[in-house]
Design a protein around this motif. Sequence first.
Motif, PDB file in Angstrom:
ATOM      1  N   SER A   1       4.402  27.545  45.542  1.00 21.45           N
ATOM      2  CA  SER A   1       3.386  27.097  44.587  1.00 21.45           C
ATOM      3  C   SER A   1       3.690  25.696  44.074  1.00 21.45           C
ATOM      4  O   SER A   1       2.759  24.900  43.851  1.00 21.45           O
ATOM      5  N   LEU A   2       4.977  25.364  43.893  1.00 23.38           N
ATOM      6  CA  LEU A   2       5.320  24.025  43.421  1.00 23.38           C
ATOM      7  C   LEU A   2       5.007  22.978  44.487  1.00 23.38           C
ATOM      8  O   LEU A   2       4.453  21.914  44.176  1.00 23.38           O
ATOM      9  N   ILE A   3       5.321  23.272  45.743  1.00 24.24           N
ATOM     10  CA  ILE A   3       5.001  22.338  46.823  1.00 24.24           C
ATOM     11  C   ILE A   3       3.501  22.103  46.878  1.00 24.24           C
ATOM     12  O   ILE A   3       3.034  20.969  47.045  1.00 24.24           O
ATOM     13  N   ARG A   4       2.715  23.181  46.735  1.00 22.71           N
ATOM     14  CA  ARG A   4       1.253  23.024  46.774  1.00 22.71           C
ATOM     15  C   ARG A   4       0.752  22.167  45.618  1.00 22.71           C
ATOM     16  O   ARG A   4      -0.143  21.340  45.784  1.00 22.71           O
ATOM     17  N   LYS A   5       1.343  22.361  44.428  1.00 23.77           N
ATOM     18  CA  LYS A   5       0.921  21.555  43.275  1.00 23.77           C
ATOM     19  C   LYS A   5       1.214  20.073  43.508  1.00 23.77           C
ATOM     20  O   LYS A   5       0.391  19.208  43.208  1.00 23.77           O
ATOM     21  N   VAL A   6       2.402  19.789  44.041  1.00 18.34           N
ATOM     22  CA  VAL A   6       2.760  18.394  44.292  1.00 18.34           C
ATOM     23  C   VAL A   6       1.878  17.810  45.387  1.00 18.34           C
ATOM     24  O   VAL A   6       1.438  16.655  45.292  1.00 18.34           O
ATOM     25  N   ALA A   7       1.611  18.582  46.435  1.00 14.90           N
ATOM     26  CA  ALA A   7       0.750  18.099  47.515  1.00 14.90           C
ATOM     27  C   ALA A   7      -0.657  17.813  47.015  1.00 14.90           C
ATOM     28  O   ALA A   7      -1.343  16.931  47.538  1.00 14.90           O
ATOM     29  N   LYS A   8      -1.071  18.516  45.973  1.00 13.64           N
ATOM     30  CA  LYS A   8      -2.423  18.321  45.431  1.00 13.64           C
ATOM     31  C   LYS A   8      -2.479  17.195  44.412  1.00 13.64           C
ATOM     32  O   LYS A   8      -3.396  16.365  44.440  1.00 13.64           O
ATOM     33  N   SER A   9      -1.473  17.138  43.520  1.00 10.94           N
ATOM     34  CA  SER A   9      -1.556  16.218  42.381  1.00 10.94           C
ATOM     35  C   SER A   9      -0.472  15.155  42.346  1.00 10.94           C
ATOM     36  O   SER A   9      -0.507  14.280  41.476  1.00 10.94           O
TER      37      SER A   9
ATOM     38  N   SER B   1      -6.317   8.638  58.179  1.00 10.02           N
ATOM     39  CA  SER B   1      -5.767   8.370  56.865  1.00 10.02           C
ATOM     40  C   SER B   1      -5.047   7.029  56.863  1.00 10.02           C
ATOM     41  O   SER B   1      -4.703   6.477  57.911  1.00 10.02           O
ATOM     42  N   THR B   2      -4.812   6.500  55.670  1.00  7.17           N
ATOM     43  CA  THR B   2      -4.051   5.271  55.517  1.00  7.17           C
ATOM     44  C   THR B   2      -2.886   5.544  54.574  1.00  7.17           C
ATOM     45  O   THR B   2      -2.850   6.553  53.868  1.00  7.17           O
ATOM     46  N   ARG B   3      -1.952   4.595  54.540  1.00  7.43           N
ATOM     47  CA  ARG B   3      -0.788   4.760  53.678  1.00  7.43           C
ATOM     48  C   ARG B   3      -1.153   4.669  52.198  1.00  7.43           C
ATOM     49  O   ARG B   3      -0.378   5.082  51.341  1.00  7.43           O
ATOM     50  N   GLU B   4      -2.304   4.089  51.908  1.00  9.07           N
ATOM     51  CA  GLU B   4      -2.721   3.939  50.518  1.00  9.07           C
ATOM     52  C   GLU B   4      -3.464   5.170  50.003  1.00  9.07           C
ATOM     53  O   GLU B   4      -3.740   5.271  48.809  1.00  9.07           O
ATOM     54  N   ASP B   5      -3.799   6.091  50.890  1.00  8.67           N
ATOM     55  CA  ASP B   5      -4.544   7.269  50.469  1.00  8.67           C
ATOM     56  C   ASP B   5      -3.720   8.112  49.497  1.00  8.67           C
ATOM     57  O   ASP B   5      -2.516   8.307  49.683  1.00  8.67           O
ATOM     58  N   GLU B   6      -4.371   8.616  48.479  1.00  9.47           N
ATOM     59  CA  GLU B   6      -3.687   9.484  47.524  1.00  9.47           C
ATOM     60  C   GLU B   6      -3.123  10.721  48.219  1.00  9.47           C
ATOM     61  O   GLU B   6      -2.028  11.187  47.887  1.00  9.47           O
ATOM     62  N   ALA B   7      -3.860  11.230  49.207  1.00  7.29           N
ATOM     63  CA  ALA B   7      -3.396  12.421  49.920  1.00  7.29           C
ATOM     64  C   ALA B   7      -2.063  12.158  50.613  1.00  7.29           C
ATOM     65  O   ALA B   7      -1.180  13.027  50.631  1.00  7.29           O
ATOM     66  N   PHE B   8      -1.895  10.959  51.182  1.00 13.54           N
ATOM     67  CA  PHE B   8      -0.632  10.654  51.844  1.00 13.54           C
ATOM     68  C   PHE B   8       0.492  10.487  50.820  1.00 13.54           C
ATOM     69  O   PHE B   8       1.603  10.980  51.024  1.00 13.54           O
ATOM     70  N   ARG B   9       0.223   9.815  49.710  1.00 12.72           N
ATOM     71  CA  ARG B   9       1.256   9.646  48.690  1.00 12.72           C
ATOM     72  C   ARG B   9       1.715  11.008  48.167  1.00 12.72           C
ATOM     73  O   ARG B   9       2.919  11.229  47.953  1.00 12.72           O
ATOM     74  N   ASN B  10       0.764  11.914  47.980  1.00 17.40           N
ATOM     75  CA  ASN B  10       1.123  13.247  47.508  1.00 17.40           C
ATOM     76  C   ASN B  10       1.908  14.017  48.574  1.00 17.40           C
ATOM     77  O   ASN B  10       2.803  14.808  48.257  1.00 17.40           O
TER      78      ASN B  10
END
Length: 398
Positions: A161-169, A214-223
């Motif tokens: 659950s913690l990994i999922r939270k970090v991957a999301k936010s 995707s790009t390196r600037e995408d929020e999804a990649f940073r997460n």
Amino acid sequence: MRRSCLTPSVLLALACLLPPVAAPAADGESSCLEAGRWTVLGSDGLRAGAEQSAVMEMVAGRDVVLLGEQHDDVDHHRWQLQTLAALHARRPDLVIGFEMFPRRVQPVLDRWVAGELSEQQFLKQVEWSEVWSMPAELYLPLFHFARINKVPMLALNIDQSLIRKVAKSGWNGVPDAERGGVGSAAAPSPSYVDMLYDVHRQHARMRAGDGNESTREDEAFRNFVDAQLVWDRAMAEALAEARGGAQPPLMVGIMGSGHVRFGHGVAHQLRDLGVAEVGLLLPVAATASCSEFVAGLADAVFAIQETVREPAPPPRLGVSLEEHKDGVRIAQVSEGSLAARTGLRTDDVIVEAAGTPLKRSTTLVSLVRAQPPGTWLPIKLKRADETLEVIVRFPSVN
């Protein structure tokens, strides 16, 4: 080496999408490995064969030794067992940490090593089928090694659950109270970010098609990077904390090779925690090309010969099916079948499988028969007034 993965979440993306260590040589390339032998990788990129005794002597004096794996490869686990035995002969003060267990089940691991639990009780209490997607048979020899030798087992991981939270936010989007006691990770090296970007891009394509770039600037990649870092950090903190005392034991970590290669993952976080002497050992294909082995990949690699395996029988759920106005109804579930182990029940109506709406039972049969060993099949079903989503986990064939 084989690699078959179908994952609905970020949790195993790194393990599933990284290429094997290392890939078989292409036509025109040569392999420089001998099956059943170690090869030491020098800091200048030179490689030299070595006896197991020499490799064990090289790493047994380290603070931590990390043993990589491809999770679904039985030969990798056999190699880990062999290596654990060799290390234990030199360092009886051994502690084995496992990526496969979240920290909250540590008391269960302690009871297992103490001989208080049967296999069935142990696997149930650690929630194996819910927490880890691989057949327990792959890992049980390692668990029994710890038990018969009274070697402490250490739970390295955190709850999914913690990994999922970090991957999301992202890490900063998770409140301190929900971080499971994990500290902020050390910044990743640029080369680790490069590797994670390649993985994330592949994952995005799998989920959304080749048109999604995707790009390196995408929020999804940073997460995604944050999620990987907290995973690495959590395991490093568990290993570092367990070393306490005037005469620290030898800590050995059992984990996916993606956390080990080049010292980018767990070793990088260990160094940030003040644990400098980390040994990196990896299993590799004996047929791998020489070009795969560059300086820094690991301290040493062990060449494994590809095992000749019997063709896998077509997958079966173990159910009788009937047509239904909403999909496909389960008329009967065979005792001990894959369907029974998944929790499917008589009168469940499967309305969707692998994202495909179902109208005929032949469609479901075709999807199941096409499923490779070791993969997951997500299905949606109606049970009374509920709509449920479940994952059918097809066992690996080894």
